[in-house]
Design an enzyme around this catalytic site. Sequence first.
Site, mmCIF file in Angstrom:
data_model
loop_
_atom_site.group_PDB
_atom_site.id
_atom_site.type_symbol
_atom_site.label_atom_id
_atom_site.label_comp_id
_atom_site.label_asym_id
_atom_site.label_seq_id
_atom_site.Cartn_x
_atom_site.Cartn_y
_atom_site.Cartn_z
ATOM 1 N N GLU A 268 -9.779 -18.473 17.945
ATOM 2 C CA GLU A 268 -8.536 -19.119 17.653
ATOM 3 C C GLU A 268 -8.227 -19.141 16.216
ATOM 4 O OE1 GLU A 268 -6.477 -20.049 20.046
ATOM 5 O OE2 GLU A 268 -7.694 -20.346 21.948
ATOM 6 N N ASP A 401 -7.968 -10.653 29.019
ATOM 7 C CA ASP A 401 -6.613 -10.423 28.812
ATOM 8 C C ASP A 401 -6.528 -9.634 27.344
ATOM 9 O OD1 ASP A 401 -7.332 -12.785 27.323
ATOM 10 O OD2 ASP A 401 -5.503 -13.984 28.224
ATOM 11 N N GLU A 535 3.517 -16.224 28.250
ATOM 12 C CA GLU A 535 3.111 -14.675 28.897
ATOM 13 C C GLU A 535 4.281 -14.088 29.310
ATOM 14 O OE1 GLU A 535 1.164 -17.115 28.734
ATOM 15 O OE2 GLU A 535 -0.334 -16.650 27.152
HETATM 16 C C1 DMJ Z 1 -2.228 -18.133 22.866
HETATM 17 O O1 DMJ Z 1 -3.023 -18.671 21.974
HETATM 18 C C2 DMJ Z 1 -2.557 -16.544 22.892
HETATM 19 O O2 DMJ Z 1 -1.403 -15.994 23.635
HETATM 20 C C3 DMJ Z 1 -3.840 -16.235 23.634
HETATM 21 O O3 DMJ Z 1 -3.909 -14.853 23.475
HETATM 22 C C4 DMJ Z 1 -3.820 -16.843 25.112
HETATM 23 N N1 DMJ Z 1 -3.449 -18.069 24.820
HETATM 24 C C5 DMJ Z 1 -2.240 -18.850 24.344
HETATM 25 C C6 DMJ Z 1 -0.985 -18.993 24.926
HETATM 26 O O4 DMJ Z 1 -1.014 -19.123 26.188
#
Ligand code: DMJ
Length: 639
Positions: A268, A401, A535
């Site tokens: 993060e 992902d 997304e």
């Molecule tokens: C974001 O912090 C980023 O896109 C991450 O890759 C996945 N989750 C959140 C948004 O949903």
Amino acid sequence: MVVLRKLPGMPGWPAALGLRLPQKFLFLLFLSGLLTLCFGALFLLPDSSRFKRLFLPRRATASASSSSSASSSSASSSSTRDTDLPRSPPAAAEPRHASPAAPRRLREKLRTAARMAGPPARTAPGSRQQVQGGESRAQPASAAPPARETRAPFRFDYERFRRSLRHPVRGGRSGEDPETRARRMKIKEMMKFAWDNYKQYALGKNELRPLTKNGHIGNMFGGLRGATVIDALDTLYIMELEEEFQEAKQWVEKSFDLNVNGEASLFEVNIRYIGGLLATYYLTGEEVFKSKALELGEKLLPAFNTPTGIPRGVINLGSGMSWSWGWASAGSSILAEFGTLHLEFLHLSELSGNPVFAEKVRNIRRVLSRVEKPQGLYPNFLSPVTGSWVQHHVSIGGLGDSFYEYLIKSWLMSDKKDSEAKKMYDDALEAIEKHLVKKSAGGLTYIAEWRGGILDHKMGHLACFSGGMIALGAQHSAGDRRQRHMELAAEITSTCHESYTRSDTKLGPEAFRFDAGSEATATRLSERYYILRPEVVESYMYLWRLTHQPKYRHWGWEVVQALEKHCRVEAGFSGIRDVYTTTPTHDNMQQSFFLAETLKYLYLLFCEDDVLSLEDWVFNTEAHPLPINHTDLRAAGQP
Ligand code: DMJ
């Protein structure tokens, strides 16, 4: 003693004072003590090195200064004894293999080569062991070779970089219809509303709580504050919200404190803070963003001190101690976390001239490319100690992902030179197509999850980014494959759109299923929420740019209307707890990625293609744009 010699015509001055022999002796003793004291005091002054240089022979000076800083073996100190080299250069020094005397063009080529050459040589025998975080790991000998004292500090040539871009970063603003413009302006207003409320009620906290009108700090960023400021910076800039951008910048300059001592998610901090700071530096050229990014990048390095070099998920930004998430099985590291560092870390090396960041992520790549993949798939949990998979759970949604996303984007960012990344992406997508892509009874294409060979027929909201990713990758495939992948991307995006349209709010749930009669709907109470995630609109944006089919803009506009209706509250935007009711309750949280990603992708959907052109930029997984390395132009020095 010279000063005491009797001068012709003058009495000696001890004698002139009328002293006797014992007194003379005592006086001389006192005087010589005084002289010794004065001479010694020169060395105690704050910068005594000038005096040392005056009084000591040159070679002795070098060894004096190096012995004070050196802590390594006598073998390595003997190798530098004759060369006047400091033991380790500052973090932002010139790449160590580049001589200061080398012409600038050559040094740039060397840097480019270091960036692009792919995996560095394996750890050299006899390289030093570094002990940190309770484990020891061989450090590549190349990590800290000596640099010359006279070396000019490394400076990234920002002007040259700007000249290498093919489009103005905020585009040329031509040829748009009034409706598109009006819609874009509406999204800009939403961004201003989100920012203004954050500023008013929560500036300096990580997120805004828009119902209670206060700030939220949480425990994801290890004591770092201002996640929303950093995540919002580049969106404010791109939307030309100049005043608001200045407010955010001022907070970074005056209040963004990196001297914190808490437990942070490596992933993060990297995607939001490092990504946000890097992107804003590249967009504006303002040094403060670069220096903060580099300083923070240094603080993340100890997380890589594991037997394999695969970083652990959590790091204390003060002590450098790192460990795995308590919930991750058997102390494993998460694929989507350690696999989502590559883009940012290459840019940290690019901007600092220090190859250590690039070396860390190239090592991750090396471990991953060697480990055996079950059916060609990448499971989500890997041991940082043994480098083997811990559990066979595969997902293109949460936990997996952005690893796939960073493979194709690494290749694009390298100006299509990182062929290892492209091959890994192509192979992974082939395995996903073969084992995970399914069609529902109602004809919806989806990507299932895989648990040791058993399929779980569900897609998370997070997995909906994959429509955009597959479309982006398809641009660079030939013939049948290109066509097939574009179809797959469009079908997945359409399924994700269905997950929105089948809800009462026209916003999608956290996860939706394709079993027991359900088709793109959530079946569990715990999966019915929407937390302002990006997304789905991310995929709309890519599909729009790559096909220009109007439906993607229509779908994006549906989302804008739903957000306004169900998520906008008096003091900002809030997530909702259930997308299947027209009177949802709010979760009282304005996520920072709503400003970084959701609003940015919506805005770009209604922009001309030259705004943050895909020819110049790749978006990190938090939608922070990082430049493609146009090595051909930069090396040739073209405007
Ligand atoms: C974001 O912090 C980023 O896109 C991450 O890759 C996945 N989750 C959140 C948004 O949903």
